[in-house]
Design a protein around this motif. Sequence first.
Motif, PDB file in Angstrom:
ATOM      1  N   GLY A 247     -24.638 -51.727 -32.991  1.00  0.00           N
ATOM      2  CA  GLY A 247     -25.827 -52.457 -33.409  1.00  0.00           C
ATOM      3  C   GLY A 247     -27.050 -51.574 -33.440  1.00  0.00           C
ATOM      4  N   ILE A 248     -26.893 -50.364 -33.992  1.00  0.00           N
ATOM      5  CA  ILE A 248     -28.025 -49.445 -34.101  1.00  0.00           C
ATOM      6  C   ILE A 248     -28.047 -48.817 -35.488  1.00  0.00           C
ATOM      7  CG2 ILE A 248     -28.340 -48.831 -31.679  1.00  0.00           C
ATOM      8  CD1 ILE A 248     -26.556 -46.414 -32.100  1.00  0.00           C
ATOM      9  N   GLU A 249     -29.254 -48.555 -35.959  1.00  0.00           N
ATOM     10  CA  GLU A 249     -29.433 -47.752 -37.161  1.00  0.00           C
ATOM     11  C   GLU A 249     -29.756 -46.355 -36.667  1.00  0.00           C
ATOM     12  OE1 GLU A 249     -32.466 -47.291 -40.941  1.00  0.00           O
ATOM     13  OE2 GLU A 249     -32.468 -49.161 -39.802  1.00  0.00           O
ATOM     14  N   VAL A 250     -29.041 -45.353 -37.206  1.00  0.00           N
ATOM     15  CA  VAL A 250     -29.202 -43.987 -36.714  1.00  0.00           C
ATOM     16  C   VAL A 250     -29.432 -43.007 -37.861  1.00  0.00           C
ATOM     17  CG1 VAL A 250     -27.827 -44.330 -34.622  1.00  0.00           C
ATOM     18  CG2 VAL A 250     -26.699 -43.619 -36.724  1.00  0.00           C
ATOM     19  N   GLN A 251     -29.947 -41.837 -37.495  1.00  0.00           N
ATOM     20  CA  GLN A 251     -30.127 -40.733 -38.430  1.00  0.00           C
ATOM     21  C   GLN A 251     -29.976 -39.433 -37.656  1.00  0.00           C
ATOM     22  OE1 GLN A 251     -34.967 -40.375 -38.158  1.00  0.00           O
ATOM     23  NE2 GLN A 251     -34.145 -41.224 -39.999  1.00  0.00           N
ATOM     24  N   MET A 252     -29.754 -38.338 -38.383  1.00  0.00           N
ATOM     25  CA  MET A 252     -29.677 -37.037 -37.731  1.00  0.00           C
ATOM     26  C   MET A 252     -31.091 -36.526 -37.491  1.00  0.00           C
ATOM     27  SD  MET A 252     -26.573 -36.492 -37.106  1.00  0.00           S
ATOM     28  CE  MET A 252     -26.508 -34.808 -36.549  1.00  0.00           C
ATOM     29  N   TYR A 253     -31.284 -35.859 -36.344  1.00  0.00           N
ATOM     30  CA  TYR A 253     -32.582 -35.293 -35.990  1.00  0.00           C
ATOM     31  C   TYR A 253     -32.342 -34.054 -35.143  1.00  0.00           C
ATOM     32  CZ  TYR A 253     -37.227 -34.862 -33.938  1.00  0.00           C
ATOM     33  OH  TYR A 253     -38.445 -34.395 -33.540  1.00  0.00           O
ATOM     34  N   ASN A 254     -32.643 -32.886 -35.677  1.00  0.00           N
ATOM     35  CA  ASN A 254     -32.459 -31.609 -34.977  1.00  0.00           C
ATOM     36  C   ASN A 254     -31.052 -31.449 -34.407  1.00  0.00           C
ATOM     37  OD1 ASN A 254     -35.076 -30.728 -35.500  1.00  0.00           O
ATOM     38  ND2 ASN A 254     -35.889 -31.576 -33.602  1.00  0.00           N
ATOM     39  N   GLY A 255     -30.062 -31.892 -35.160  1.00  0.00           N
ATOM     40  CA  GLY A 255     -28.677 -31.740 -34.734  1.00  0.00           C
ATOM     41  C   GLY A 255     -28.158 -32.830 -33.825  1.00  0.00           C
ATOM     42  N   PHE A 256     -28.996 -33.789 -33.481  1.00  0.00           N
ATOM     43  CA  PHE A 256     -28.583 -34.903 -32.642  1.00  0.00           C
ATOM     44  C   PHE A 256     -28.694 -36.200 -33.433  1.00  0.00           C
ATOM     45  CE2 PHE A 256     -30.313 -31.764 -29.644  1.00  0.00           C
ATOM     46  CZ  PHE A 256     -29.175 -31.560 -28.872  1.00  0.00           C
ATOM     47  N   VAL A 257     -28.094 -37.265 -32.909  1.00  0.00           N
ATOM     48  CA  VAL A 257     -28.208 -38.576 -33.533  1.00  0.00           C
ATOM     49  C   VAL A 257     -29.385 -39.291 -32.893  1.00  0.00           C
ATOM     50  CG1 VAL A 257     -27.059 -40.792 -33.891  1.00  0.00           C
ATOM     51  CG2 VAL A 257     -25.730 -38.677 -33.991  1.00  0.00           C
ATOM     52  N   ARG A 258     -30.335 -39.697 -33.725  1.00  0.00           N
ATOM     53  CA  ARG A 258     -31.514 -40.401 -33.219  1.00  0.00           C
ATOM     54  C   ARG A 258     -31.422 -41.865 -33.620  1.00  0.00           C
ATOM     55  NH1 ARG A 258     -37.543 -38.650 -34.758  1.00  0.00           N
ATOM     56  NH2 ARG A 258     -36.752 -39.118 -36.823  1.00  0.00           N
ATOM     57  N   VAL A 259     -31.739 -42.730 -32.664  1.00  0.00           N
ATOM     58  CA  VAL A 259     -31.750 -44.161 -32.928  1.00  0.00           C
ATOM     59  C   VAL A 259     -33.021 -44.495 -33.690  1.00  0.00           C
ATOM     60  CG1 VAL A 259     -31.778 -46.463 -31.894  1.00  0.00           C
ATOM     61  CG2 VAL A 259     -30.407 -44.633 -30.847  1.00  0.00           C
TER      62      VAL A 259
END
Length: 112
Positions: free
Chosen positions: A50-62
């Motif tokens: 139940g999260i929308e995520v994106q990549m950010y500096n090589g990590f997954v950001r919520v």
Amino acid sequence: TYVEDVDDKELIEHAIRGMLDGLDPHSAYLDSEEYKEMSISTSGKFGGLGIEVQMYNGFVRVVSPIDDTPASRAGIEAGDLIVRIDEKPVKGMTLSEAVRMMRGKPGTKIDL
């Protein structure tokens, strides 16, 4: 001849992608793995956090947790970085790989 050796299958897939990209913003070519992933995500037969995520500096950001989902109940907040999924480092994964690891049957436990 290209600068590097490229097999025929890869050339054909890139040619098809290029042709479809130019049609309109809604058309896209899916290889067999991409098609399988889309079929899973549209079938409703998997559970998510139940999260929308994106990549950010090589990590997954919520980007945002969805109300009344396992993620929101666990206290996950927008801006949180997911650095491990079940003890496996996220750094170096693609977003698709990370999302695939976070999917499962409803009720499946996962450590973030």
